[in-house]
Design an enzyme around this catalytic site. Sequence first.
Site, PDB file in Angstrom:
ATOM      1  N   SER A  87      35.164  11.074  48.839  1.00  0.00           N
ATOM      2  CA  SER A  87      33.936  11.500  49.295  1.00  0.00           C
ATOM      3  C   SER A  87      33.610  12.829  48.691  1.00  0.00           C
ATOM      4  CB  SER A  87      34.035  11.716  50.875  1.00  0.00           C
ATOM      5  OG  SER A  87      32.505  12.005  51.550  1.00  0.00           O
ATOM      6  N   HIS A 191      27.680   8.249  54.353  1.00  0.00           N
ATOM      7  CA  HIS A 191      28.113   7.162  53.455  1.00  0.00           C
ATOM      8  C   HIS A 191      27.520   5.903  54.039  1.00  0.00           C
ATOM      9  CE1 HIS A 191      30.569   9.443  51.088  1.00  0.00           C
ATOM     10  NE2 HIS A 191      31.348   9.756  52.015  1.00  0.00           N
TER      11      HIS A 191
END
Length: 305
Positions: A87, A191
């Site tokens: 991430s 996400h």
Amino acid sequence: MLVLVAPGQGAQTPGFLTPWLDLPGAADRIAAWSDAIGLDLAHYGTKADADEIRDTAVAQPLLVAAGLLSSSALGSATAFGAVAGHSVGEITAAAYAGVLSDADALSFVRTRGLAMAEAAAVTETGMAAVLGGDQAVVVAHLEKLGLTPANINGAGQIVAAGTMEQIEALVAEKPEGSMKVVALKVAGAFHTHHMAPAVTTLEKAAQALAPADPELKYVSNKDGHVVTTGTDVVARLVGQVANPVRWDLCMETFGELGVTGIIELSPGGTLTGLAKRALKGVPTVALKTPDDLEKAAALIAEHAA
């Protein structure tokens, strides 16, 4: 082959930056970065409580700053054969690989954190880790509840993201075969489609960047592929905020590349934990404090020899 990895949001804990500020020049670098992005990194990394550093706009720059400090303490990138980040850790990885300067990485992550915090404020959302169970069964269960498998981390861990009502339904009805569901210390459904507004913001911010091509193998968490151009790295950094992280595929690529050691940047522990289960027998070092630099140096020296 050594792989350097950088953790994502949720890895931060109160005071974790404190020992790193004792390294030569570290406090000055943090002060300069704080001035540049308008955020007191030293305060949040040393004195702030768990709720304060849970704030997306704070956590993301703090994690990248910690990653940059700890990576610089390791020395030259030539010791590593590949780099990857989970991430927001991909921004740290991009800086270490020479794609972005430290200044550009911190400016970009500051924009990212603010944009994702703004997107998260639209609807009350969150994330939870599902531990254990068959991947196909878990994913099908999440989709039945309207959740997104936002992080497929491998080693029996999938992170679900969605509204708080959907997360509560998951806690009440965990997937068949899974051991437990653990809520994560993040402030939004990252996400997923909930972050679409942040993508638009980052597309504009990316136009100000002048990325270089990676100086070592850059493994993307979009699909585990090795990315060879700076423009592709940046495009993936932009798109990843609204798309799932496939850390399982990153670890598969590490294996295909012949990984023989993994070092995780500060605040280390999460990714080396996954590696111990998915890449059994591969030595790992997690940089939790500067005391761990000695173990990392030993692993680097072993590979250099």
